[in-house]
Design a protein around this motif. Structure first.
Motif, PDB file in Angstrom:
ATOM      1  N   TRP A   1      62.096   5.354  36.236  1.00 28.58           N
ATOM      2  CA  TRP A   1      61.912   6.646  35.565  1.00 28.58           C
ATOM      3  C   TRP A   1      61.323   7.655  36.546  1.00 28.58           C
ATOM      4  CZ3 TRP A   1      59.360   5.637  30.100  1.00 28.58           C
ATOM      5  CH2 TRP A   1      60.172   4.744  29.385  1.00 28.58           C
ATOM      6  N   ALA A   2      60.271   7.234  37.233  1.00 25.08           N
ATOM      7  CA  ALA A   2      59.610   8.134  38.183  1.00 25.08           C
ATOM      8  C   ALA A   2      60.565   8.533  39.304  1.00 25.08           C
ATOM      9  CB  ALA A   2      58.360   7.468  38.756  1.00 25.08           C
ATOM     10  N   ARG A   3      61.326   7.573  39.819  1.00 22.99           N
ATOM     11  CA  ARG A   3      62.263   7.892  40.889  1.00 22.99           C
ATOM     12  C   ARG A   3      63.258   8.965  40.445  1.00 22.99           C
ATOM     13  NH1 ARG A   3      67.155   7.311  42.455  1.00 22.99           N
ATOM     14  NH2 ARG A   3      67.758   6.214  40.542  1.00 22.99           N
ATOM     15  N   GLN A   4      63.776   8.828  39.234  1.00 27.18           N
ATOM     16  CA  GLN A   4      64.721   9.817  38.733  1.00 27.18           C
ATOM     17  C   GLN A   4      64.062  11.182  38.545  1.00 27.18           C
ATOM     18  OE1 GLN A   4      66.799   8.426  35.228  1.00 27.18           O
ATOM     19  NE2 GLN A   4      67.208   6.415  36.134  1.00 27.18           N
ATOM     20  N   GLU A   5      62.829  11.189  38.094  1.00 26.69           N
ATOM     21  CA  GLU A   5      62.116  12.459  37.906  1.00 26.69           C
ATOM     22  C   GLU A   5      61.886  13.151  39.246  1.00 26.69           C
ATOM     23  OE1 GLU A   5      61.123  14.069  35.009  1.00 26.69           O
ATOM     24  OE2 GLU A   5      62.467  12.575  34.136  1.00 26.69           O
ATOM     25  N   PHE A   6      61.472  12.391  40.244  1.00 27.21           N
ATOM     26  CA  PHE A   6      61.216  12.986  41.553  1.00 27.21           C
ATOM     27  C   PHE A   6      62.513  13.517  42.164  1.00 27.21           C
ATOM     28  CE2 PHE A   6      57.630   9.617  41.953  1.00 27.21           C
ATOM     29  CZ  PHE A   6      56.873  10.319  41.029  1.00 27.21           C
ATOM     30  N   GLU A   7      63.587  12.768  42.010  1.00 27.38           N
ATOM     31  CA  GLU A   7      64.870  13.228  42.542  1.00 27.38           C
ATOM     32  C   GLU A   7      65.331  14.494  41.828  1.00 27.38           C
ATOM     33  OE1 GLU A   7      67.849  10.217  42.595  1.00 27.38           O
ATOM     34  OE2 GLU A   7      66.979   9.176  44.320  1.00 27.38           O
TER      35      GLU A   7
END
Length: 435
Positions: free
Chosen positions: A224-230
């Motif tokens: 989830w965090a990876r997608q948000e940062f991207e």
């Protein structure tokens, strides 16, 4: 943090300005309780001492070389002069990387930081509330390719308070006291205590990143965090806001299109003055004064001077400018007056839904209830589960037929990340059917 907490102290601030002394992470008074957590260790000085400000090309190149030779993520922060200067220019850039130490870069004499960009271009950057700093960093040539946002990570992790000071105290056991986040960072020379505050903001970020990454992994939210940062990186700098004058505080008290035309004219005049002077618009003329002037609709300059804010010396000198702006707005032909809302602004205010479209109101009520339950179950703020604006748009104008596939397509088109679509698609489809 890796340093022994007893070996140093540091002074800084929670980005929300929250006083954390004598409280736990949720702000609850814990004094006198038997099982109270140990008091946070105040941080009052950088672990390596306060570095000199980098304000020459020679010093910048030397520090960039050190950054390139360093290891691990790089902590990045920027200080602006919001409320003092026009725009969101960075007046100090702070960086820290293992092996390179902390660098305090003055972008006023060094407006091109491409040498720093080259040194850390492929490195993960750690920022707190990245959306606040990325635009000003981009103006001076600093754009990350990889990102970890500790504020957003804290939201996804379900922390009750996500200001920098609160998260640092909760996870690292250090207190960053109130500092200089709202100071005029265009001041030169910068006071030493301001520089200490600035250095400490980046000193804690990588340790904070590691603690949050561990929590997210334990909760199954790393992806989830990876997608948000991207998504933050993919969005790039924000586009100029359409009709920014509509953000004037208090303008909801203006009822007629003629009044809106006068406000727009006054706002544009103020903005041009503020831009030329490099002063925050609110320091040239407060929003409340503009709204009051429009409501009073003075017919002479003397009548305008009767209004409280316009009696001051600065505005007395500009009375012809302000009165002229009001007069131009008053004289606009009907066809050039602004509408109460822009085409494409989306659904009407929610408090009007029950009268205008009861079925849409029922859909929204059902959607909000389901999203609130989801928010509680996953310990993620409901606004991070899914954009409230996207929810309103979907419930006001759902696809027909409202199949899960059609709803998912609307969510993706509205900017929802894959994890959000997967988590909310079915319950939103059910909410549409309920209406």
């Amino acid at each position: 943090m890796s340093a022994d907490p007893q070996s140093r102290d540091v002074e800084g601030t929670d980005t929300e300005g929250t006083d954390v002394e004598g409280t736990d992470a949720e702000g609850t008074d814990v004094e006198g309780t038997d099982d109270a957590a140990p008091a946070a260790v105040p941080l009052t000085a950088p672990r390596d001492g306060l570095p000199p400000v980098i304000d020459t090309s020679t010093a910048l190149v030397k520090y960039a070389d050190a950054l390139a030779a360093g290891s691990g993520p790089v902590a990045v922060d920027a200080e602006r002069a919001s409320g003092y200067r026009y725009g969101q220019r960075a007046y100090l850039v702070q960086l820290r990387r293992e092996g390179a130490g902390t660098g305090l870069v003055d972008p006023v004499p060094l407006p091109d930081l491409s040498v720093v960009q080259a040194a850390i271009a492929d490195t993960e950057w750690v920022l707190h509330a990245a959306n606040q700093d990325l635009p000003s960093l981009a103006e001076i040539g600093l754009v990350p390719a990889r990102l970890f946002d500790t504020e957003l990570a804290a939201r996804l992790a379900g922390l009750p308070r996500v200001g920098l000071g609160a998260v640092v105290e909760s996870l690292l056991g250090y207190s960053l006291e109130k500092g200089h986040s709202a100071a005029d960072w265009s001041t030169r020379p910068l006071p030493e205590d301001w520089l200490v505050y600035a250095a400490l903001d980046v000193e804690v970020l990588v340790d904070l990143r590691d603690a949050l990454a561990q929590i997210l992994a334990e909760q199954g939210k790393t992806e989830w965090a990876r997608q948000e940062f991207e998504a933050i990186l993919a969005a790039g700098p924000p586009a100029p806001k359409a009709d920014p004058w509509r953000r004037t505080s208090g303008m909801h008290g203006l009822r007629s299109r003629r009044q809106l035309g006068m406000l727009r004219s006054l706002w544009q005049t103020r903005d041009e003055l503020a831009r030329r002077r490099d002063v925050a618009p609110g320091r040239v003329l407060p929003d409340a004064a503009m709204v009051s002037a429009v409501q009073a609709d003075p017919t002479t300059e003397n009548a305008l001077l009767e209004l409280p804010v316009f009696r001051g010396r600065a505005n007395r000198k500009l009375v012809s400018t302000w009165f002229g702006a009001l007069a131009r707005g008053r004289a606009l032909p009907e066809t050039e007056l602004p509408l109460h809302s822009r085409p494409g602004d989306g659904p009407p205010p929610v408090n009007r839904w029950a009268d205008r479209d009861p079925a849409a109101a029922a859909r929204l009520k059902a959607a909000r209830a389901s999203l609130a339950e989801l928010s509680t179950r996953w310990s993620v703020p409901v606004e991070n589960v899914l954009s409230p604006d996207l929810v309103r748009r979907l419930m006001w104008t759902p696809p027909s037929p409202a199949t899960p596939e059609a709803v998912a397509e609307v969510l993706r088109a509205g900017g929802a990340r894959p994890w959000q679509v997967e988590l909310t698609c079915d319950l939103l489809t059910e909410a549409i059917a309920a209406g």
